[in-house]
Motif scaffolding. Sequence first.
Motif, PDB file in Angstrom:
ATOM      1  N   ASN B  93       0.800  -1.228   0.000  1.00  0.00           N
ATOM      2  CA  ASN B  93       0.000   0.000   0.000  1.00  0.00           C
ATOM      3  C   ASN B  93       0.833   1.280   0.000  1.00  0.00           C
ATOM      4  OD1 ASN B  93      -2.760  -1.136   0.141  1.00  0.00           O
ATOM      5  ND2 ASN B  93      -1.926  -2.068   2.005  1.00  0.00           N
ATOM      6  N   ALA B  94       2.152   1.130   0.099  1.00  0.00           N
ATOM      7  CA  ALA B  94       3.001   2.325   0.097  1.00  0.00           C
ATOM      8  C   ALA B  94       4.306   1.996  -0.613  1.00  0.00           C
ATOM      9  CB  ALA B  94       3.271   2.786   1.530  1.00  0.00           C
ATOM     10  N   LEU B  95       4.199   1.622  -1.871  1.00  0.00           N
ATOM     11  CA  LEU B  95       5.383   1.191  -2.614  1.00  0.00           C
ATOM     12  C   LEU B  95       6.182   2.381  -3.129  1.00  0.00           C
ATOM     13  CD1 LEU B  95       4.022  -1.810  -4.733  1.00  0.00           C
ATOM     14  CD2 LEU B  95       5.685  -1.903  -2.861  1.00  0.00           C
ATOM     15  N   PRO B  96       7.503   2.390  -2.883  1.00  0.00           N
ATOM     16  CA  PRO B  96       8.354   3.484  -3.358  1.00  0.00           C
ATOM     17  C   PRO B  96       8.764   3.246  -4.818  1.00  0.00           C
ATOM     18  CG  PRO B  96       9.663   1.925  -2.125  1.00  0.00           C
ATOM     19  CD  PRO B  96       8.258   1.374  -2.143  1.00  0.00           C
ATOM     20  N   LEU B  97       7.758   3.065  -5.674  1.00  0.00           N
ATOM     21  CA  LEU B  97       8.024   2.715  -7.078  1.00  0.00           C
ATOM     22  C   LEU B  97       7.195   3.621  -7.976  1.00  0.00           C
ATOM     23  CD1 LEU B  97       7.686  -1.162  -6.562  1.00  0.00           C
ATOM     24  CD2 LEU B  97       9.839   0.074  -6.978  1.00  0.00           C
ATOM     25  N   LEU B 121      -4.672  -6.099  -7.125  1.00  0.00           N
ATOM     26  CA  LEU B 121      -4.455  -6.186  -8.573  1.00  0.00           C
ATOM     27  C   LEU B 121      -4.594  -4.806  -9.221  1.00  0.00           C
ATOM     28  CD1 LEU B 121      -6.380  -9.511  -9.369  1.00  0.00           C
ATOM     29  CD2 LEU B 121      -3.908  -9.127  -9.559  1.00  0.00           C
ATOM     30  N   VAL B 122      -5.505  -3.992  -8.711  1.00  0.00           N
ATOM     31  CA  VAL B 122      -5.671  -2.628  -9.238  1.00  0.00           C
ATOM     32  C   VAL B 122      -4.444  -1.786  -8.891  1.00  0.00           C
ATOM     33  CG1 VAL B 122      -7.023  -0.501  -9.032  1.00  0.00           C
ATOM     34  CG2 VAL B 122      -8.199  -2.721  -9.217  1.00  0.00           C
ATOM     35  N   LEU B 123      -3.958  -1.926  -7.653  1.00  0.00           N
ATOM     36  CA  LEU B 123      -2.777  -1.169  -7.207  1.00  0.00           C
ATOM     37  C   LEU B 123      -1.566  -1.449  -8.098  1.00  0.00           C
ATOM     38  CD1 LEU B 123      -2.414  -1.308  -3.315  1.00  0.00           C
ATOM     39  CD2 LEU B 123      -2.340   0.726  -4.773  1.00  0.00           C
ATOM     40  N   VAL B 124      -1.291  -2.730  -8.354  1.00  0.00           N
ATOM     41  CA  VAL B 124      -0.082  -3.042  -9.133  1.00  0.00           C
ATOM     42  C   VAL B 124      -0.270  -2.683 -10.611  1.00  0.00           C
ATOM     43  CG1 VAL B 124       0.714  -4.817  -7.540  1.00  0.00           C
ATOM     44  CG2 VAL B 124      -0.655  -5.485  -9.529  1.00  0.00           C
ATOM     45  N   LYS B 125      -1.521  -2.568 -11.035  1.00  0.00           N
ATOM     46  CA  LYS B 125      -1.758  -2.155 -12.434  1.00  0.00           C
ATOM     47  C   LYS B 125      -1.180  -0.760 -12.685  1.00  0.00           C
ATOM     48  CE  LYS B 125      -6.070  -2.304 -13.758  1.00  0.00           C
ATOM     49  NZ  LYS B 125      -6.786  -1.112 -14.207  1.00  0.00           N
ATOM     50  N   ARG B 126      -1.245   0.090 -11.656  1.00  0.00           N
ATOM     51  CA  ARG B 126      -0.672   1.433 -11.770  1.00  0.00           C
ATOM     52  C   ARG B 126       0.820   1.391 -12.112  1.00  0.00           C
ATOM     53  NH1 ARG B 126       0.823   4.056  -7.663  1.00  0.00           N
ATOM     54  NH2 ARG B 126       1.598   5.966  -8.645  1.00  0.00           N
ATOM     55  N   VAL B 134       0.317  -8.864 -16.060  1.00  0.00           N
ATOM     56  CA  VAL B 134       0.371  -9.396 -14.701  1.00  0.00           C
ATOM     57  C   VAL B 134       0.250 -10.917 -14.799  1.00  0.00           C
ATOM     58  CG1 VAL B 134      -2.143  -9.211 -14.309  1.00  0.00           C
ATOM     59  CG2 VAL B 134      -0.570  -9.190 -12.360  1.00  0.00           C
ATOM     60  N   THR B 135       1.076 -11.634 -14.018  1.00  0.00           N
ATOM     61  CA  THR B 135       1.031 -13.099 -13.957  1.00  0.00           C
ATOM     62  C   THR B 135       0.768 -13.498 -12.510  1.00  0.00           C
ATOM     63  OG1 THR B 135       2.591 -13.332 -15.781  1.00  0.00           O
ATOM     64  CG2 THR B 135       2.364 -15.227 -14.311  1.00  0.00           C
ATOM     65  N   VAL B 182     -10.747  -9.829 -14.406  1.00  0.00           N
ATOM     66  CA  VAL B 182     -11.743  -9.034 -15.144  1.00  0.00           C
ATOM     67  C   VAL B 182     -12.167  -7.831 -14.302  1.00  0.00           C
ATOM     68  CG1 VAL B 182     -14.099  -9.027 -16.063  1.00  0.00           C
ATOM     69  CG2 VAL B 182     -12.575 -10.979 -16.536  1.00  0.00           C
ATOM     70  N   ARG B 183     -12.509  -8.087 -13.044  1.00  0.00           N
ATOM     71  CA  ARG B 183     -13.007  -7.008 -12.182  1.00  0.00           C
ATOM     72  C   ARG B 183     -11.933  -5.970 -11.875  1.00  0.00           C
ATOM     73  NH1 ARG B 183     -16.080  -9.072  -7.120  1.00  0.00           N
ATOM     74  NH2 ARG B 183     -16.179  -6.815  -6.767  1.00  0.00           N
ATOM     75  N   ALA B 184     -10.669  -6.393 -11.888  1.00  0.00           N
ATOM     76  CA  ALA B 184      -9.586  -5.435 -11.637  1.00  0.00           C
ATOM     77  C   ALA B 184      -9.275  -4.588 -12.875  1.00  0.00           C
ATOM     78  CB  ALA B 184      -8.335  -6.172 -11.165  1.00  0.00           C
ATOM     79  N   GLY B 185      -9.975  -4.870 -13.969  1.00  0.00           N
ATOM     80  CA  GLY B 185      -9.837  -4.011 -15.145  1.00  0.00           C
ATOM     81  C   GLY B 185      -8.739  -4.391 -16.113  1.00  0.00           C
ATOM     82  N   TYR B 186      -8.242  -5.619 -16.002  1.00  0.00           N
ATOM     83  CA  TYR B 186      -7.227  -6.069 -16.960  1.00  0.00           C
ATOM     84  C   TYR B 186      -7.893  -6.519 -18.258  1.00  0.00           C
ATOM     85  CZ  TYR B 186      -3.616  -5.910 -13.369  1.00  0.00           C
ATOM     86  OH  TYR B 186      -2.718  -5.491 -12.416  1.00  0.00           O
ATOM     87  N   ASP B 187      -7.124  -6.499 -19.338  1.00  0.00           N
ATOM     88  CA  ASP B 187      -7.592  -6.996 -20.635  1.00  0.00           C
ATOM     89  C   ASP B 187      -7.113  -8.430 -20.855  1.00  0.00           C
ATOM     90  OD1 ASP B 187      -8.637  -4.529 -21.046  1.00  0.00           O
ATOM     91  OD2 ASP B 187      -7.202  -3.905 -22.604  1.00  0.00           O
ATOM     92  N   ALA B 188      -7.824  -9.120 -21.709  1.00  0.00           N
ATOM     93  CA  ALA B 188      -7.422 -10.438 -22.227  1.00  0.00           C
ATOM     94  C   ALA B 188      -6.971 -11.421 -21.164  1.00  0.00           C
ATOM     95  CB  ALA B 188      -6.316 -10.256 -23.281  1.00  0.00           C
ATOM     96  N   PRO B 189      -7.707 -11.572 -20.062  1.00  0.00           N
ATOM     97  CA  PRO B 189      -7.290 -12.532 -19.045  1.00  0.00           C
ATOM     98  C   PRO B 189      -7.290 -13.953 -19.597  1.00  0.00           C
ATOM     99  CG  PRO B 189      -9.509 -11.764 -18.578  1.00  0.00           C
ATOM    100  CD  PRO B 189      -8.988 -10.924 -19.712  1.00  0.00           C
ATOM    101  N   CYS B 190      -6.235 -14.685 -19.287  1.00  0.00           N
ATOM    102  CA  CYS B 190      -6.126 -16.082 -19.727  1.00  0.00           C
ATOM    103  C   CYS B 190      -5.698 -16.919 -18.532  1.00  0.00           C
ATOM    104  CB  CYS B 190      -5.107 -16.190 -20.859  1.00  0.00           C
ATOM    105  SG  CYS B 190      -4.849 -17.902 -21.364  1.00  0.00           S
TER     106      CYS B 190
END
Lengths: 268, 268
Positions: B93-97, B121-126, B134-135, B182-190
């Motif tokens: 929740n407080a990544l220095p990246l 999943l939403v956080l790391v999408k940023r 994402v894997t 899907v709910r986290a807003g990613y495309d083409a989930p496999c």
Amino acid sequence: MYIHGYGERESERLLAQAASVVRFLHEDTRFPPGSRVLEVGCGTGAQTVSLARNSPGAEIVAFDHALASLARAIERVAAAGLSNVELLHADLNALPLDAESFDHVFICFVLEHLSNPIAALVLVKRLLKPGGTVTVFEGDHGSAFFHPHSEIAHRAIACQVELQRRAGGNACIGRELYPMLVRAGYDAPCVTARVVYVDATTPDLVDSFTRKTFTGMIETVREGAVAAGIIDAATFDAGIRDLYRAAEPDGVFCYTFFKGVAVKGTSS
Amino acid sequence: MYIHGYGERESERLLAQAASVVRFLHEDTRFPPGSRVLEVGCGTGAQTVSLARNSPGAEIVAFDHALASLARAIERVAAAGLSNVELLHADLNALPLDAESFDHVFICFVLEHLSNPIAALVLVKRLLKPGGTVTVFEGDHGSAFFHPHSEIAHRAIACQVELQRRAGGNACIGRELYPMLVRAGYDAPCVTARVVYVDATTPDLVDSFTRKTFTGMIETVREGAVAAGIIDAATFDAGIRDLYRAAEPDGVFCYTFFKGVAVKGTSS
């Protein structure tokens, strides 16, 4: 004993089943040209057609004890234009076939219905030449899980498992292929697990497998399960609704099949 | 919250886990040379080492919030002689990246411990560049089944599921990867399912997976489950005995892992 019935709807369900999983299950099952292959319990020929197509140079002998199913298999093999299949009306316990006359035996979705599957594996071993192989496919209803999770859906599935048990069969036999092949005296048993994973990215599988094959199969035991007092109709129907729920766009369905291959040793 | 504890025995269990399933789970996870890859929640580095080895040209940044685990990860990465791994002590929740500074994100056995995995999943999408992936790897305890079947063993497994639920996690999260991506807003989930099938033909897997990884993991919750009144000690111990029974020569054990890959769209 076969608990799903032999009606028209059941025939359609078997067709959907064969279509949806057959590529996945059979794609690595090929028998060499010139080999003689026995299919045990071919039923309506759903697997026979793909078996014969995948091994066009092999000579397939397929039998079943149910005449109505066999008639359908004969039609289906003819419609597919296959010339490498011979169909026999025969019973496993009195096969008009010579000992050591086959190179390979293929048994798909049959052992689950038998009260003594190991005895059946021993019986067909007699028909195999030394060094010949047996190939067995089975599902396992204890492998089914899905999103959203539903205890009541698992209760509906348990009805099918219980009815099959009362009929002398085992709907959770897939996990037992390895010890069964060992106990039947085969050499070098090799079992692989094949999970069918279904989500909305494969709408064909959602329809053919989750809805028509699996849920459709569980639905066939509704009246039998209610009549046997295993479940009440409302609970069963709620379980079926929850299985169909797993076929919605955010749903997921998983089921595992098993393939076992083993060898008849030269001393067995 | 991580419910297995951070002791020496737990560290050995994680090592057995990584050794037994890592080839199988990671063999098709490779990131191209020059790409920047973020590993979320690297723990003791069990997955980090194989991740870095399989993608030697990629630059891996791995972080964890637990200092003791991270210290072990630092040791392990150094012992493996890896030069393409940077380890960070940080909180999700407080990544220095920087935003959009990674080509790929890798998350293995982490989401199951989070109360809001979709938010993670939403956080790391940023942090992902548009078009980055994402894997995610997760198990699913509802996928476990075994021979001989044992209801009491399933009750012992259910203790772990219940404790993880009370801690805010979800031990049956694997089946949900698709709807979560899907709910986290990613495309083409496999999503693909990977079943671990274990019988006596693979004694290394019987020992490392059935005994040490899975049954060993369930054993770690014994005291917590008894203290929480979920089960009595005798019943739990009988369940554990039945899980070890599946590691006997005629036993079979099955468990399914899930791998999900999805893309950050250019508009998300």
